[in-house]
Design a protein around this motif. Structure first.
Motif, PDB file in Angstrom:
ATOM      1  N   ILE A  68       2.937 -16.167  -0.959  1.00 40.00           N
ATOM      2  CA  ILE A  68       3.335 -17.353  -0.188  1.00 40.00           C
ATOM      3  C   ILE A  68       2.364 -17.618   0.952  1.00 40.00           C
ATOM      4  CG2 ILE A  68       5.098 -18.243   1.392  1.00 40.00           C
ATOM      5  CD1 ILE A  68       7.170 -16.714  -0.364  1.00 40.00           C
ATOM      6  N   LEU A  69       2.043 -16.580   1.723  1.00 37.03           N
ATOM      7  CA  LEU A  69       1.170 -16.768   2.884  1.00 37.03           C
ATOM      8  C   LEU A  69      -0.265 -17.057   2.466  1.00 37.03           C
ATOM      9  CD1 LEU A  69       2.494 -14.116   5.435  1.00 37.03           C
ATOM     10  CD2 LEU A  69       3.016 -16.548   5.268  1.00 37.03           C
ATOM     11  N   GLU A  70      -0.716 -16.440   1.390  1.00 33.97           N
ATOM     12  CA  GLU A  70      -2.069 -16.751   0.910  1.00 33.97           C
ATOM     13  C   GLU A  70      -2.120 -18.180   0.353  1.00 33.97           C
ATOM     14  OE1 GLU A  70      -4.474 -15.123   1.728  1.00 33.97           O
ATOM     15  OE2 GLU A  70      -4.148 -12.960   1.617  1.00 33.97           O
ATOM     16  N   PHE A  71      -1.014 -18.652  -0.204  1.00 34.74           N
ATOM     17  CA  PHE A  71      -0.928 -20.046  -0.644  1.00 34.74           C
ATOM     18  C   PHE A  71      -1.077 -20.973   0.559  1.00 34.74           C
ATOM     19  CE2 PHE A  71       1.145 -23.981  -1.870  1.00 34.74           C
ATOM     20  CZ  PHE A  71       0.810 -24.138  -3.216  1.00 34.74           C
ATOM     21  N   HIS A  72      -0.389 -20.611   1.641  1.00 30.79           N
ATOM     22  CA  HIS A  72      -0.482 -21.415   2.863  1.00 30.79           C
ATOM     23  C   HIS A  72      -1.915 -21.465   3.376  1.00 30.79           C
ATOM     24  CE1 HIS A  72      -0.346 -21.979   7.297  1.00 30.79           C
ATOM     25  NE2 HIS A  72       0.561 -22.897   6.991  1.00 30.79           N
ATOM     26  N   GLU A  73      -2.618 -20.341   3.261  1.00 32.55           N
ATOM     27  CA  GLU A  73      -4.005 -20.272   3.744  1.00 32.55           C
ATOM     28  C   GLU A  73      -4.996 -20.808   2.718  1.00 32.55           C
ATOM     29  OE1 GLU A  73      -4.617 -19.363   6.910  1.00 32.55           O
ATOM     30  OE2 GLU A  73      -2.415 -19.254   7.031  1.00 32.55           O
ATOM     31  N   GLU A  74      -4.486 -21.234   1.538  1.00 31.39           N
ATOM     32  CA  GLU A  74      -5.304 -21.771   0.450  1.00 31.39           C
ATOM     33  C   GLU A  74      -6.311 -20.754  -0.082  1.00 31.39           C
ATOM     34  OE1 GLU A  74      -6.913 -25.589   1.451  1.00 31.39           O
ATOM     35  OE2 GLU A  74      -4.964 -26.431   2.018  1.00 31.39           O
ATOM     36  N   GLU A 106       0.843  -1.202   0.000  1.00 27.98           N
ATOM     37  CA  GLU A 106       0.000   0.000   0.000  1.00 27.98           C
ATOM     38  C   GLU A 106       0.876   1.250   0.000  1.00 27.98           C
ATOM     39  OE1 GLU A 106      -2.663   2.294   3.310  1.00 27.98           O
ATOM     40  OE2 GLU A 106      -3.028   0.145   3.108  1.00 27.98           O
ATOM     41  N   THR A 107       1.962   1.212   0.782  1.00 33.25           N
ATOM     42  CA  THR A 107       2.839   2.384   0.907  1.00 33.25           C
ATOM     43  C   THR A 107       3.971   2.389  -0.116  1.00 33.25           C
ATOM     44  OG1 THR A 107       4.077   1.192   2.629  1.00 33.25           O
ATOM     45  CG2 THR A 107       2.358   2.706   3.358  1.00 33.25           C
ATOM     46  N   ASN A 108       4.273   1.224  -0.688  1.00 28.47           N
ATOM     47  CA  ASN A 108       5.326   1.134  -1.710  1.00 28.47           C
ATOM     48  C   ASN A 108       4.891   0.101  -2.746  1.00 28.47           C
ATOM     49  OD1 ASN A 108       7.645   1.154  -3.212  1.00 28.47           O
ATOM     50  ND2 ASN A 108       8.998   0.420  -1.598  1.00 28.47           N
ATOM     51  N   PRO A 109       4.021   0.493  -3.674  1.00 32.72           N
ATOM     52  CA  PRO A 109       3.417  -0.465  -4.620  1.00 32.72           C
ATOM     53  C   PRO A 109       4.411  -1.166  -5.543  1.00 32.72           C
ATOM     54  CG  PRO A 109       2.189   1.602  -4.571  1.00 32.72           C
ATOM     55  CD  PRO A 109       3.460   1.844  -3.823  1.00 32.72           C
ATOM     56  N   LYS A 110       5.609  -0.672  -5.663  1.00 34.66           N
ATOM     57  CA  LYS A 110       6.590  -1.279  -6.565  1.00 34.66           C
ATOM     58  C   LYS A 110       7.510  -2.281  -5.859  1.00 34.66           C
ATOM     59  CE  LYS A 110       6.685   2.573  -9.830  1.00 34.66           C
ATOM     60  NZ  LYS A 110       7.529   3.583 -10.525  1.00 34.66           N
ATOM     61  N   TYR A 111       7.241  -2.558  -4.596  1.00 31.89           N
ATOM     62  CA  TYR A 111       8.094  -3.462  -3.823  1.00 31.89           C
ATOM     63  C   TYR A 111       7.645  -4.907  -4.080  1.00 31.89           C
ATOM     64  CZ  TYR A 111      11.076  -4.834   0.121  1.00 31.89           C
ATOM     65  OH  TYR A 111      12.066  -5.390   0.914  1.00 31.89           O
ATOM     66  N   TYR A 112       8.209  -5.507  -5.126  1.00 37.90           N
ATOM     67  CA  TYR A 112       7.730  -6.817  -5.588  1.00 37.90           C
ATOM     68  C   TYR A 112       7.889  -7.910  -4.532  1.00 37.90           C
ATOM     69  CZ  TYR A 112      12.359  -8.881  -6.152  1.00 37.90           C
ATOM     70  OH  TYR A 112      13.601  -9.404  -5.900  1.00 37.90           O
ATOM     71  N   PHE A 113       8.941  -7.794  -3.697  1.00 36.78           N
ATOM     72  CA  PHE A 113       9.206  -8.841  -2.712  1.00 36.78           C
ATOM     73  C   PHE A 113       8.013  -9.013  -1.761  1.00 36.78           C
ATOM     74  CE2 PHE A 113      10.910 -10.215   1.424  1.00 36.78           C
ATOM     75  CZ  PHE A 113      11.465 -11.423   1.055  1.00 36.78           C
ATOM     76  N   ALA A 114       7.349  -7.903  -1.420  1.00 36.50           N
ATOM     77  CA  ALA A 114       6.195  -8.002  -0.520  1.00 36.50           C
ATOM     78  C   ALA A 114       5.053  -8.752  -1.189  1.00 36.50           C
ATOM     79  CB  ALA A 114       5.754  -6.612  -0.082  1.00 36.50           C
ATOM     80  N   TYR A 115       4.860  -8.522  -2.478  1.00 36.48           N
ATOM     81  CA  TYR A 115       3.825  -9.284  -3.201  1.00 36.48           C
ATOM     82  C   TYR A 115       4.144 -10.771  -3.174  1.00 36.48           C
ATOM     83  CZ  TYR A 115       1.940  -4.927  -5.140  1.00 36.48           C
ATOM     84  OH  TYR A 115       1.361  -3.687  -5.295  1.00 36.48           O
ATOM     85  N   ALA A 152      -3.443 -13.191  -7.319  1.00 31.87           N
ATOM     86  CA  ALA A 152      -3.373 -11.736  -7.512  1.00 31.87           C
ATOM     87  C   ALA A 152      -2.016 -11.192  -7.063  1.00 31.87           C
ATOM     88  CB  ALA A 152      -4.501 -11.056  -6.741  1.00 31.87           C
ATOM     89  N   ALA A 153      -1.496 -11.721  -5.960  1.00 37.65           N
ATOM     90  CA  ALA A 153      -0.209 -11.256  -5.449  1.00 37.65           C
ATOM     91  C   ALA A 153       0.927 -11.621  -6.398  1.00 37.65           C
ATOM     92  CB  ALA A 153       0.047 -11.858  -4.067  1.00 37.65           C
ATOM     93  N   PHE A 154       0.914 -12.864  -6.893  1.00 39.49           N
ATOM     94  CA  PHE A 154       1.987 -13.277  -7.810  1.00 39.49           C
ATOM     95  C   PHE A 154       1.862 -12.571  -9.166  1.00 39.49           C
ATOM     96  CE2 PHE A 154       2.593 -16.990  -4.927  1.00 39.49           C
ATOM     97  CZ  PHE A 154       3.948 -16.789  -4.699  1.00 39.49           C
ATOM     98  N   GLU A 155       0.646 -12.230  -9.553  1.00 40.06           N
ATOM     99  CA  GLU A 155       0.482 -11.453 -10.782  1.00 40.06           C
ATOM    100  C   GLU A 155       1.121 -10.074 -10.636  1.00 40.06           C
ATOM    101  OE1 GLU A 155      -3.678 -13.335 -12.618  1.00 40.06           O
ATOM    102  OE2 GLU A 155      -3.746 -11.622 -11.226  1.00 40.06           O
ATOM    103  N   LYS A 156       0.937  -9.457  -9.463  1.00 36.75           N
ATOM    104  CA  LYS A 156       1.544  -8.148  -9.209  1.00 36.75           C
ATOM    105  C   LYS A 156       3.068  -8.274  -9.192  1.00 36.75           C
ATOM    106  CE  LYS A 156      -2.056  -5.375  -8.443  1.00 36.75           C
ATOM    107  NZ  LYS A 156      -2.487  -5.099  -7.070  1.00 36.75           N
ATOM    108  N   ALA A 157       3.573  -9.300  -8.524  1.00 38.07           N
ATOM    109  CA  ALA A 157       5.023  -9.501  -8.460  1.00 38.07           C
ATOM    110  C   ALA A 157       5.592  -9.720  -9.851  1.00 38.07           C
ATOM    111  CB  ALA A 157       5.343 -10.694  -7.555  1.00 38.07           C
TER     112      ALA A 157
END
Length: 484
Positions: free
Chosen positions: A339-345, A325-334, A352-357
């Motif tokens: 990863i964590l959303e994968f864990h939560e299924e 939200e504060t640094n939209p170009k920070y791909y590592f956070a995406y 959406a996160a990997f698409e942004k990354a």
């Protein structure tokens, strides 16, 4: 005004001057994010209010009042205070220089220029007037006027502190640290107590790996200015270089005592506490940094990493989302969100996160993860369409292409066997580990859980978590023991 009174006035002006000039000539900070650097006048400890001494000369009373106006943090009030200046100070060059300096700080450069030119044309204070001209040129962005003033100063005195500090700052911005250090050394020779010169020399020594010299001059800076919080910050950095995190913590806590609202100081404190194993204190420090500035991403990054390591996934996810939200170009956070959303299924959020990354930093790994999320949702048509697009940009001889083809075609068995042979022959352990994960997921999605578990096991046995898929493989084994 007699000589003794003049000396008293100059001493008081010297005490006032650092507050004015600090922001004009301080060195840029290239190593740390340029965020809230410096110690403001308002951050200095408040002095006990003293009743005015009626026996003091009017000029001394005036300067004391001017100091109080500065300490209140209002430059405009200090400038207005000159209306109360005793008449016998009207022609005093020191007072003119001080007023011009205040005008520069208030970005009132035209008024400051008038005073500087008046001094140049009518008095012997040429050096001080040229220094003012240089400062005015910096604020105005007039490089030609700045260079002219600096050259005149250096022609009079090659070790002029102001000119050399300005040149040192310019070299530091260009990352020419050795040249900058030489300039600051000349400035110190011209004025051993110039705080900007001492700070610049100490900092450039740090950047050029002259650690003992850097430490010596930061301590020298504290002798000149005991309330210089940045000196304490850098002494903390130097202690951390030696892995003395207890000393580093002590130094940065002293900096915080002086400037309790400095974002970067709490970032440093959190790091030192983390290295000391004091994770609660580290989190508190980064949380305080967020309170100071919730719009900057760095503290969220550190806090997210800590919470993630402690398996506090919901809190970590919240922080990772604040990072993007504060640094939209920070791909590592995406990537971390994925990863964590994968864990939560949460497959849609993961995708959406990997698409942004992938949009920021294209990667076959991100693309494969996107395909997997489609397949997890039984959206085989979407998976096939997306994988077709990805394969167009991949080398047909690469493992990336071959595993993507397997996901696309869902076999056949001869292609699976061929990929297994190519995988075993891969010389890069990182590449082999990453591709092994996707091969395991290929079997997992085909409901061949035991074969998948064998490949997950091969990844974990590498004991080399240098790629994010390693973590996913650990989760697959530890959270699905019956499939092993």
């Amino acid at each position: 005004m007699n000589k003794k009174q003049s000396r008293t006035l100059k001493v008081m002006l010297l005490l006032t001057a650092p507050v004015i000039f600090f922001n004009c000539v301080s060195t840029p900070n290239e190593k740390t994010p340029p965020h809230k650097q410096g110690t403001s006048a308002a951050s200095l400890p408040e002095k006990k209010q003293e009743k005015p001494n009626k026996n003091q000369p009017p000029e001394v009373v005036f300067v004391e009042g001017l100091q109080k106006s500065l300490q209140s943090g209002s430059i405009d009030d200090a400038i207005a205070y000159f209306d109360q200046m005793p008449s016998n100070l009207n022609g005093n060059d020191d007072m003119k220089i001080l007023k011009a300096s205040l005008l520069i700080s208030a970005n009132r450069t035209e008024e400051a220029s008038e005073i500087a030119n008046e001094i140049l044309n009518s008095s012997s204070s040429k050096i001080e007037a040229l220094e003012l001209c240089a400062q005015i040129a910096i604020v105005s962005g007039n490089k030609e006027a700045q260079n002219t003033a600096i050259n005149k100063l250096l022609a009079i005195d090659p070790n002029n502190a102001t000119a050399n500090v300005i040149q040192g700052n310019q070299q530091a911005l260009k990352k020419k640290y050795k040249l900058a250090r030489n300039n600051y050394a000349k400035a110190i020779k011209g004025d051993p107590n110039n705080t900007d010169a001492v700070f610049g020399y100490a900092k450039m020594s740090y950047y050029t790996n002259n650690i003992s010299t850097s430490e010596k001059y930061f301590k020298r800076l504290l002798e000149i200015d005991p309330h210089n919080s940045i000196a304490y910050q850098y002494l903390g950095k130097l202690a951390a270089e030696k892995e003395n995190y207890l000393a580093a913590s002590d130094y940065i806590e002293k900096a915080i005592e002086i400037d309790p609202n400095n974002y970067n100081y709490f970032i440093d404190l959190g790091q030192y506490m983390r290295f000391r194993g004091k994770y609660t204190e580290a989190e508190k420090a980064w949380t305080r940094a967020i309170e100071i500035d919730p719009t900057y991403f760095l503290a969220y990054t550190y806090r997210a990493g800590l919470r993630d390591e402690q398996d506090r996934f919901a809190e970590a996810l919240a922080d990772y989302n604040k990072i993007v939200e504060t640094n939209p170009k920070y791909y590592f956070a995406y990537e971390e969100i994925g990863i964590l959303e994968f864990h939560e299924e949460n497959w849609a959020k993961c995708r959406a996160a990997f698409e942004k990354a992938n949009a920021i930093k294209p990667s076959s790994a991100y693309q494969l993860m996107i395909v997997i999320t489609y397949l997890q949702e039984k959206k085989s048509i979407d998976a096939k369409a997306y994988s077709e697009t990805c394969m167009k940009t991949m080398s047909r001889d690469s493992l990336d292409y071959k595993i993507m083809r397997l996901f696309h075609d869902q076999g056949p068995i001869n292609a699976e066997n061929a990929f297994a042979r190519d995988l075993a022959n891969e010389s890069s352990s990182t590449k082999r580990g990453k591709m092994t994960f996707y091969f395991a997921m290929y079997y997992w999605l085909k409901n061949s859980k035991k074969i998948a578990a064998e490949y997950f096991g091969k990844i974990v046995s590498m004991q080399s978590p240098m790629f994010f898929e390693y973590r996913l493989a650990e989760w697959a084994l530890n959270e699905n023991p019956k499939e092993r």
